[in-house]
Design an enzyme around this catalytic site. Structure first.
Site, PDB file in Angstrom:
ATOM      1  CE1 TYR A 136      19.065  40.572  30.373  1.00 46.55           C
ATOM      2  CE2 TYR A 136      18.925  42.892  29.798  1.00 46.55           C
ATOM      3  CZ  TYR A 136      19.600  41.680  29.755  1.00 46.55           C
ATOM      4  OH  TYR A 136      20.780  41.594  29.088  1.00 46.55           O
ATOM      5  CE  LYS A 177      10.881  10.278  19.541  1.00 46.72           C
ATOM      6  NZ  LYS A 177      10.230   9.020  19.852  1.00 46.72           N
ATOM      7  CD  GLU A 211      13.737   9.323  21.240  1.00 49.07           C
ATOM      8  OE1 GLU A 211      13.190   9.604  22.312  1.00 49.07           O
ATOM      9  OE2 GLU A 211      13.475   8.294  20.593  1.00 49.07           O
ATOM     10  CG  ASP A 212      16.039   8.083  17.731  1.00 42.67           C
ATOM     11  OD1 ASP A 212      15.474   7.176  18.372  1.00 42.67           O
ATOM     12  OD2 ASP A 212      15.451   8.751  16.867  1.00 42.67           O
ATOM     13  CG  ASP A 229      15.005   5.195  21.031  1.00 43.63           C
ATOM     14  OD1 ASP A 229      14.185   5.126  20.120  1.00 43.63           O
ATOM     15  OD2 ASP A 229      15.654   6.221  21.293  1.00 43.63           O
ATOM     16  CB  ILE A 263      19.496  -8.142  20.794  1.00 43.10           C
ATOM     17  CG1 ILE A 263      18.654  -9.366  20.380  1.00 43.10           C
ATOM     18  CG2 ILE A 263      19.695  -8.148  22.308  1.00 43.10           C
ATOM     19  CD1 ILE A 263      17.189  -9.344  20.873  1.00 43.10           C
ATOM     20  N   GLY A 264      19.045  -4.454  20.224  1.00 44.70           N
ATOM     21  CA  GLY A 264      19.682  -3.160  20.414  1.00 44.70           C
ATOM     22  C   GLY A 264      19.049  -2.483  21.613  1.00 44.70           C
ATOM     23  CB  ALA A 265      18.492   1.097  22.340  1.00 43.20           C
ATOM     24  CG  ASN A 288       8.856   3.549  14.102  1.00 42.70           C
ATOM     25  OD1 ASN A 288       7.811   3.171  13.629  1.00 42.70           O
ATOM     26  ND2 ASN A 288       9.027   3.759  15.388  1.00 42.70           N
ATOM     27  CG  ASN A 293       9.183   5.792  21.871  1.00 47.68           C
ATOM     28  OD1 ASN A 293       8.651   6.593  21.111  1.00 47.68           O
ATOM     29  ND2 ASN A 293      10.415   5.328  21.687  1.00 47.68           N
TER      30      ASN A 293
END
Ligand code: NAD
Ligand code: LMR
Ligand code: MG
Length: 471
Positions: free
Chosen positions: A112, A167, A209-210, A235, A268-270, A361, A391
């Site tokens: 410090y 994660k 993520e998500d 994802d 048909i998403g991420a 999921n 993943n």
């Protein structure tokens, strides 16, 4: 199926030994479908005995039945029921810890003020030194806005935290990467980009993520362009890397070449877009996408720009309709949508020896036990079934590699290298319908991914440091 409610509980039971025995209690729990996995004696008296009984159950209904039965059992008092999963989350799942103790004033003045100032100035003079003198060299931000958490939807940033903490645990345990869960209180694209750029100096990589589609595409693209550290929407790309590895092995097993395979992607998403792109790049025979508005085809104009792109690059026969029409004669079903969408009749309408990857999921598009007799290979995203296409097999290893070679980005070559590395851990002798993809606990997965991905980063010219063993 072990659905969303699949869990283990701890029942604290007080038994009056004059009136009952533990045998009676255990058999009643067994009759109701509970599996006793542990028993702890809390108090052992002559007349009264208190025990914690850990029971795994398939669903919430079974919990209710078992607790009700314990309440009604002669000589038994149910003192408490606790859910082991909630117990594990008390106070969160991770913490930070100093690497060296601060034991005296001398230590204090070095970690410090005043000595730390010299280190600060060294970094100011040469910003690259942030990689050697701060946590940046080993640190990844796991950033979410809580808008597409697992298949649970837009549950917000606080509710997203348990996944992001999870994660971070996986990053550390599997690849020794220090990851921080960062859940943002905004779902505005510009604000997310601004915020992630503002926090980037502390990190060696950004794992998005998500974050729901289609915003996730623009957010990732802009951050990739504007930051000099890897930005990776897990994802999308983590899923695509693992899916491709699993599919290559599943096709190896059923003896169908990728170039002759007809596949349907539902959702048909991420994840669905990224998985489709890797399949197109790999040379899949035919690909059809299905979402809430049915099969995506060229005859329609969609409000979602990504769907227009998708329709233009897939479905060459111009098939229209819904999931039923899409799966007719298909060799492969890939679900990245929501639980329970795929029916047994759909699988029955697929081609000979169909492959079903139900990856939503926590509840897959179809429960594996419903189609065991119809499908040649079944995979889900979950850890409680064989063939976990998740993943988690990718993100720890790919970031380990990116950090070790200080990569400025994660390129297509690096992703394909990761897929190859994962697929290669399953040998011809090991390959079977219950083992197309290694377990996340496979001791070689991260090391193999690291080796292949660092080599790919070096050859794609994005590595800013060459680890010793690659020199
Ligand atoms: N196994 C894995 O590793 C893995 C990785 C990423 C995502 N997933 C799962 O895949 C799913 C999608 O995740 P995402 O990040 O791509 O989310 P997302 O929100 O970007 O995409 C989900 C897509 O599914 C579509 N969808 C939802 N319900 C539908 C229905 N009834 N019929 C047709 N389409 C429907 C949505 O319109 C959307 O386009 C989630 O369940 C998630 O948990 C699994
Ligand atoms: O979190 C997981 O288990 C995988 C994936 O990132 C998901 O969103 O479902
Ligand atoms: Mg996710």
């Amino acid at each position: 199926m072990a659905g969303l409610g699949g869990k283990s509980i701890i029942l604290r039971l007080e038994m009056n030994l004059q009136e009952t025995t533990f045998g009676k209690v255990a058999s009643r729990i067994g009759e109701l479908g509970g599996d006793i996995v542990a028993i702890d004696v809390i108090q052992a008296g002559r007349e009264v005995s208190v025990r914690d009984v850990t029971v795994t159950v398939g669903d919430s209904l079974q919990i209710e039945r078992i607790t009700e039965a314990m309440r009604n059992l002669q000589g038994v008092k149910l003192i408490n029921v606790s859910d082991r999963t909630f117990l594990l989350h008390l106070g969160g799942k991770i913490e930070t810890r100093p690497k060296t103790p601060i034991q005296n004033r001398d230590d204090l003045s070095r970690v410090y003020t005043p000595d730390v100032a010299r280190v600060c100035l060294a970094i100011k003079d040469e910003p690259r030194k942030a990689f050697t003198l701060t946590i940046k060299r080993n640190t990844v931000a796991v950033v979410s806005d809580g808008s597409a958490v697992l298949g649970l939807g837009n549950i917000g940033p606080e509710a997203a935290m348990p996944v992001m903490e999870g994660k971070a645990m996986l990053f550390k345990q599997f690849a020794d990467v220090d990851a921080f869960p960062i859940c943002l209180n905004t779902q505005d694209t510009d604000e997310i980009v601004r915020t992630v750029k503002a926090i980037a100096p502390a990190f060696g990589g950004i794992n998005l993520e998500d974050i729901s589609s289609p915003r996730c595409f623009e957010i990732e693209e802009r951050l990739r362009r504007e930051l000099d550290i890897p930005v990776f929407h897990d994802d999308q790309h983590g899923t695509a890397v693992v899916l491709f590895a699993g599919l290559l092995n599943a096709l190896r097993l059923v003896g169908k070449p990728l170039s002759q395979v007809r596949a349907v992607v539902c959702g048909i998403g991420a994840a669905g877009v990224a998985c489709s792109k890797i399949l197109l790049a790999g040379g899949i025979g035919e690909l059809i996408g299905v979402d809430r508005e049915g099969i995506l085809h060229r005859g329609r104009r969609y409000a979602n720009e990504m769907w227009n792109w998708y329709a233009a690059h897939t479905n060459p026969r111009g098939v229209t309709g819904g999931l039923r029409e899409a799966v007719e004669g298909a060799d492969v079903f890939i679900g990245l949508s929501a639980g329970g969408l795929l029916k047994r009749e759909h699988v029955a309408a697929m081609a000979d020896r169909p492959i079903v990857f139900a990856m939503a999921n926590p509840t897959p598009e179809i429960a594996p036990e419903e189609i065991e007799d119809l499908a040649a290979v079944i995979a889900t995203g979950r850890s409680d079934y064989p063939n976990q296409i998740n993943n988690v097999l990718c993100f720890p290893g790919i970031f380990r590699a990116a950090l070790d070679c200080r990569s400025s980005q994660i390129t297509e070559e690096m992703k394909l290298a990761a897929s190859r590395a994962i697929a290669s851990t399953v040998s011809d002798g090991e390959l079977n319908e219950h083992y197309i993809i290694p377990s996340v606990f496979h001791s070689q997965v991260v090391a193999r991914i690291r080796e292949e991905v660092v080599a790919a980063a070096i050859s794609s010219g994005v590595a800013r440091r060459i680890p010793r063993e690659f020199r």
